[in-house]
Design a protein around this motif. Structure first.
Motif, PDB file in Angstrom:
ATOM      1  N   LYS A  81      24.338   0.613 -11.678  1.00 41.75           N
ATOM      2  CA  LYS A  81      24.753   0.818 -10.289  1.00 41.75           C
ATOM      3  C   LYS A  81      23.833   1.775  -9.536  1.00 41.75           C
ATOM      4  N   TYR A  82      22.851   2.333 -10.255  1.00 44.87           N
ATOM      5  CA  TYR A  82      21.945   3.303  -9.635  1.00 44.87           C
ATOM      6  C   TYR A  82      20.494   2.875  -9.851  1.00 44.87           C
ATOM      7  N   ARG A  83      19.683   3.172  -8.875  1.00 40.33           N
ATOM      8  CA  ARG A  83      18.253   2.879  -8.931  1.00 40.33           C
ATOM      9  C   ARG A  83      17.477   4.183  -9.000  1.00 40.33           C
ATOM     10  N   ILE A  84      16.495   4.244  -9.890  1.00 41.04           N
ATOM     11  CA  ILE A  84      15.619   5.420  -9.968  1.00 41.04           C
ATOM     12  C   ILE A  84      14.235   4.990  -9.517  1.00 41.04           C
ATOM     13  N   ALA A  85      13.680   5.703  -8.567  1.00 47.44           N
ATOM     14  CA  ALA A  85      12.385   5.320  -8.005  1.00 47.44           C
ATOM     15  C   ALA A  85      11.492   6.547  -7.852  1.00 47.44           C
ATOM     16  N   GLN A  86      10.200   6.291  -8.013  1.00 45.57           N
ATOM     17  CA  GLN A  86       9.214   7.355  -7.821  1.00 45.57           C
ATOM     18  C   GLN A  86       8.652   7.251  -6.405  1.00 45.57           C
ATOM     19  N   GLN A  87       8.585   8.395  -5.730  1.00 48.78           N
ATOM     20  CA  GLN A  87       8.111   8.427  -4.353  1.00 48.78           C
ATOM     21  C   GLN A  87       6.653   7.970  -4.271  1.00 48.78           C
ATOM     22  N   SER A  88       6.285   7.398  -3.130  1.00 48.08           N
ATOM     23  CA  SER A  88       4.909   6.937  -2.942  1.00 48.08           C
ATOM     24  C   SER A  88       3.973   8.121  -2.748  1.00 48.08           C
ATOM     25  N   GLY A  89       2.680   7.865  -2.964  1.00 52.29           N
ATOM     26  CA  GLY A  89       1.687   8.914  -2.787  1.00 52.29           C
ATOM     27  C   GLY A  89       0.675   8.919  -3.916  1.00 52.29           C
ATOM     28  N   SER A  90      -0.206   9.892  -3.903  1.00 53.18           N
ATOM     29  CA  SER A  90      -1.278   9.955  -4.899  1.00 53.18           C
ATOM     30  C   SER A  90      -0.749  10.174  -6.310  1.00 53.18           C
ATOM     31  N   LYS A 120      14.661   3.914 -22.369  1.00 53.66           N
ATOM     32  CA  LYS A 120      13.819   4.495 -23.413  1.00 53.66           C
ATOM     33  C   LYS A 120      13.392   5.924 -23.107  1.00 53.66           C
ATOM     34  N   ASP A 121      13.056   6.220 -21.840  1.00 49.88           N
ATOM     35  CA  ASP A 121      12.437   7.508 -21.520  1.00 49.88           C
ATOM     36  C   ASP A 121      13.253   8.396 -20.581  1.00 49.88           C
ATOM     37  N   ARG A 130      -7.913   0.152 -24.042  1.00 51.98           N
ATOM     38  CA  ARG A 130      -7.116   0.537 -22.876  1.00 51.98           C
ATOM     39  C   ARG A 130      -5.728  -0.119 -22.887  1.00 51.98           C
ATOM     40  N   ALA A 131      -5.120  -0.216 -24.059  1.00 55.04           N
ATOM     41  CA  ALA A 131      -3.747  -0.719 -24.171  1.00 55.04           C
ATOM     42  C   ALA A 131      -2.818   0.489 -24.110  1.00 55.04           C
ATOM     43  N   VAL A 132      -2.388   0.843 -22.906  1.00 57.84           N
ATOM     44  CA  VAL A 132      -1.696   2.124 -22.712  1.00 57.84           C
ATOM     45  C   VAL A 132      -0.434   2.036 -21.849  1.00 57.84           C
ATOM     46  N   SER A 133      -0.226   0.971 -21.130  1.00 56.48           N
ATOM     47  CA  SER A 133       0.843   0.947 -20.123  1.00 56.48           C
ATOM     48  C   SER A 133       2.158   0.450 -20.709  1.00 56.48           C
ATOM     49  N   HIS A 134       3.189   0.428 -19.833  1.00 51.82           N
ATOM     50  CA  HIS A 134       4.492  -0.130 -20.222  1.00 51.82           C
ATOM     51  C   HIS A 134       4.522  -1.648 -20.106  1.00 51.82           C
ATOM     52  N   GLY A 135       3.418  -2.242 -19.681  1.00 55.02           N
ATOM     53  CA  GLY A 135       3.361  -3.697 -19.565  1.00 55.02           C
ATOM     54  C   GLY A 135       2.593  -4.179 -18.357  1.00 55.02           C
ATOM     55  N   CYS A 136       2.553  -3.366 -17.301  1.00 57.67           N
ATOM     56  CA  CYS A 136       1.792  -3.754 -16.112  1.00 57.67           C
ATOM     57  C   CYS A 136       0.289  -3.669 -16.384  1.00 57.67           C
ATOM     58  N   VAL A 137      -0.487  -4.265 -15.481  1.00 55.94           N
ATOM     59  CA  VAL A 137      -1.943  -4.263 -15.595  1.00 55.94           C
ATOM     60  C   VAL A 137      -2.521  -3.341 -14.528  1.00 55.94           C
ATOM     61  N   VAL A 184       0.853  -1.177   0.000  1.00 56.42           N
ATOM     62  CA  VAL A 184       0.000   0.000   0.000  1.00 56.42           C
ATOM     63  C   VAL A 184       0.895   1.235   0.000  1.00 56.42           C
ATOM     64  N   ASN A 185       0.579   2.205  -0.863  1.00 56.29           N
ATOM     65  CA  ASN A 185       1.428   3.378  -1.095  1.00 56.29           C
ATOM     66  C   ASN A 185       2.857   2.962  -1.450  1.00 56.29           C
ATOM     67  N   PRO A 186       2.985   2.225  -2.534  1.00 56.94           N
ATOM     68  CA  PRO A 186       4.310   1.695  -2.893  1.00 56.94           C
ATOM     69  C   PRO A 186       5.216   2.751  -3.519  1.00 56.94           C
ATOM     70  N   GLN A 187       6.488   2.481  -3.464  1.00 54.37           N
ATOM     71  CA  GLN A 187       7.461   3.235  -4.247  1.00 54.37           C
ATOM     72  C   GLN A 187       7.604   2.492  -5.575  1.00 54.37           C
ATOM     73  N   TRP A 188       7.718   3.243  -6.666  1.00 56.69           N
ATOM     74  CA  TRP A 188       7.868   2.592  -7.974  1.00 56.69           C
ATOM     75  C   TRP A 188       9.324   2.630  -8.393  1.00 56.69           C
ATOM     76  N   VAL A 189       9.937   1.467  -8.439  1.00 56.54           N
ATOM     77  CA  VAL A 189      11.303   1.359  -8.939  1.00 56.54           C
ATOM     78  C   VAL A 189      11.215   1.206 -10.454  1.00 56.54           C
ATOM     79  N   ILE A 190      11.750   2.166 -11.167  1.00 55.08           N
ATOM     80  CA  ILE A 190      11.571   2.226 -12.612  1.00 55.08           C
ATOM     81  C   ILE A 190      12.407   1.142 -13.291  1.00 55.08           C
ATOM     82  N   PRO A 191      11.780   0.317 -14.134  1.00 52.62           N
ATOM     83  CA  PRO A 191      12.510  -0.750 -14.826  1.00 52.62           C
ATOM     84  C   PRO A 191      13.594  -0.192 -15.754  1.00 52.62           C
ATOM     85  N   LYS A 192      14.606  -1.001 -15.965  1.00 51.75           N
ATOM     86  CA  LYS A 192      15.736  -0.597 -16.806  1.00 51.75           C
ATOM     87  C   LYS A 192      15.282  -0.232 -18.213  1.00 51.75           C
ATOM     88  N   SER A 193      14.304  -0.967 -18.754  1.00 52.37           N
ATOM     89  CA  SER A 193      13.843  -0.698 -20.117  1.00 52.37           C
ATOM     90  C   SER A 193      13.239   0.699 -20.234  1.00 52.37           C
TER      91      SER A 193
END
Length: 528
Positions: free
Chosen positions: A379-388, A337-338, A421-428, A324-333
């Motif tokens: 060697k580095y991780r990029i993550a998005q902070q949790s929240g709305s 790409k972005d 609704r085919a819009v995501s990077h792969g998640c559902v 609940v209220n997860p942090q999103w660790v951005i995948p390497k792909s």
């Protein structure tokens, strides 16, 4: 055998018929590998009755078989096995000194049903084999098509058709792992050489072992091929329902959709969708999730899935925990790409609530101090902070898989109002995340549910929950709970079926979002 009455005539002493019968089946030096004991009968006593046009010359039959093997350029796996067999053996399977017997009739009877699968009989040499069978039985030979040519051709066609049919009905005429995991290019070098394909299919399934052709041909030799052909027929309810629909189909589009879904029904998945038990099924073409507690869906919801360029992979797993209220660790792909093109752009990282972490220390790193090479080094991780604002929304459902995908909510719920609704990077993305959380938990207490509600910014339903909010009214966000285990784990199936039941159990037609039906049909065209 040539005709049942021929053996009766032998018993009655009708020698002209004996002469014809045995002349046809005389195979001078009969192969030593034959399984039938009557092949070892000494035939020299009938040598004075031989007619050259009616006598097999085994060496010529084998030479014709080698020629047929050399001329066969088919790339179908079953056909390669046929070529290998006749290129490396002198063995005959279907022809013996009594000609042909009921094994040939049994095979041809099954091959006559391939139209019920949407296939053409010509792909299994039915007309050719039946014509040659009757010529052999009726002793219809000529100088241009003598007994040895005919026997070799019939032998080769029967084996090729048998292997095509048995491989296909037992394991599927296509291999989804091979075709889907070599479909979308994920990475190329500067010369456009393919470095990596995108993984799109990861479901354990039975495939034909290297020796499967030997098993099938042994069934032919020992006379049990008829029973084996019966045993390998798919028998699950879904497949039989589609098979019945194919008979009633009136348009090419309808037939093609049924044929492609029947092929999915032939894949022997080790964990196919069961008809009972607690489970979650996500059908990509339907853009829908169905949660079953037993036979019927108790929860269903709209979903958004991977875009055509970043398709959601097909897989089987089980939901093991929630965050609940997860942090999103951005995948390497996605970084490649972005994100990497925004290297050093503090405004971009701040706007998206991204932080960069040094993996060795787990400490944040100043955005401007990270170069492109550093960001791509691993060697580095990029993550998005949790929240709305988080792309995962307020909750994510985790399950083991090889693609770093999961079920989650979203910070942009308007997507669920779209038709496509085919819009995501792969998640559902799931439209009813709290209801799904309630479903996967096993008899949760009300305070656990309220802690999840409050943490997701949903109004509590217990006095304890309402009291908590009054006491903490000055706080902007409430994170009462983070990690929530799911015990027992809930099986999850992410599938792709353009004919599949909706929440009421009615079989519905769904759009071919990723074009997988077309891919399957392209690989089935050999048989159509």
């Amino acid at each position: 055998m040539l005709h049942p009455q021929n053996r009766k005539s032998r018993q009655k002493g009708i020698y002209p018929l004996i002469a014809l019968c045995f002349a046809v089946v005389v195979i001078g030096a009969c192969t030593q590998h034959d399984a039938y004991s009557d092949k070892e009968i000494e035939m020299e006593a009938f040598s004075d009755m031989k007619a050259p046009a009616f006598v097999f010359d085994v060496s010529q039959v084998r030479e014709h078989l080698r020629q047929l093997s050399s001329a066969d350029l088919s790339t179908v796996a079953a056909d390669r096995k046929t070529r290998q067999f006749y290129s490396h053996t002198d063995h005959l399977l279907w022809i013996d000194r009594f000609g042909i017997d009921s094994r040939t009739d049994s095979l041809l009877a099954w091959l006559h049903t391939v139209s019920e699968l949407g296939f053409a009989e010509s792909a299994f040499y039915v007309a050719e084999a039946e014509r040659d069978r009757e010529k052999l039985r009726n002793l219809e030979f000529s100088d241009d098509d003598d007994i040895n040519q005919l026997a070799a051709r019939l032998e080769y066609h029967l084996t090729k058709a048998c292997l095509r049919y048995t491989y296909g009905q037992r394991y599927g005429f296509t291999n989804p792992s091979r075709i889907f995991n070599n479909l979308d290019i994920e990475k190329q070098d500067s010369t456009r050489r393919i470095l990596r394909y995108r993984g799109l299919f990861d479901v354990a399934m039975e495939t034909a072992p290297p020796s499967y052709d030997s098993l099938v041909l042994s069934k032919v030799e020992n006379g049990s091929i008829a029973e084996y052909l019966r045993q390998i027929q798919p028998s699950d309810k879904y497949y039989l329902q589609l098979k019945a629909m194919l008979i009633r189909a009136t348009t090419d589009d309808e037939r093609n959709r049924i044929i492609s879904n029947m092929e999915r029904g032939r894949w022997r998945l080790q964990q196919s969708v069961p008809e009972s038990g607690k489970r979650i099924v996500v059908n990509i073409p339907a853009f829908h999730l169905y949660a079953y507690d037993d036979a019927n869906a108790v929860l269903d919801m709209r979903i958004a899935c991977g875009a055509v360029a970043t398709k959601t992979p097909l897989l089987t797993s089980a939901v093991e925990w929630m965050e609940v209220n997860p942090q999103w660790v951005i995948p390497k792909s996605i970084i490649e790409k972005d994100v990497v093109r925004h290297v050093g752009d503090t405004a971009y990282f701040a706007r998206n609530h991204y932080d960069i972490y040094d993996k060795s220390t787990n400490k944040t790193v100043d955005v401007q101090s990270v170069s492109r090479e550093m960001m791509l080094s691993g060697k580095y991780r990029i993550a998005q902070q949790s929240g709305s604002h988080n792309s995962l929304g307020r909750i994510v459902f985790r399950f083991k898989n090889a693609f770093s995908v999961y079920l989650h909510y979203t910070s942009s719920p308007g997507v669920f109002q779209r038709e496509t609704r085919a819009v995501s990077h792969g998640c559902v993305r799931v439209a009813k995340p709290f209801e799904l959380a309630n479903f996967v938990l096993d008899n949760p207490d009300e305070w656990l549910l309220d802690r999840i509600r409050i943490s997701m910014d949903i109004a509590p339903e217990t006095d304890r929950g309402r009291s908590y909010l009054r006491a903490h009214s000055n706080e902007k966000e409430h994170k009462l709970i983070g990690y929530v285990p799911v015990k027992p784990h809930v099986p999850l199936y992410i599938i792709y079926n353009t004919l599949w039941p909706d929440e009421t159990g009615e079989l519905r037609t769904w759009p071919d979002v990723y074009g997988y039906d077309r891919v399957i049909l392209e690989h089935l065209k050999t048989y159509m």
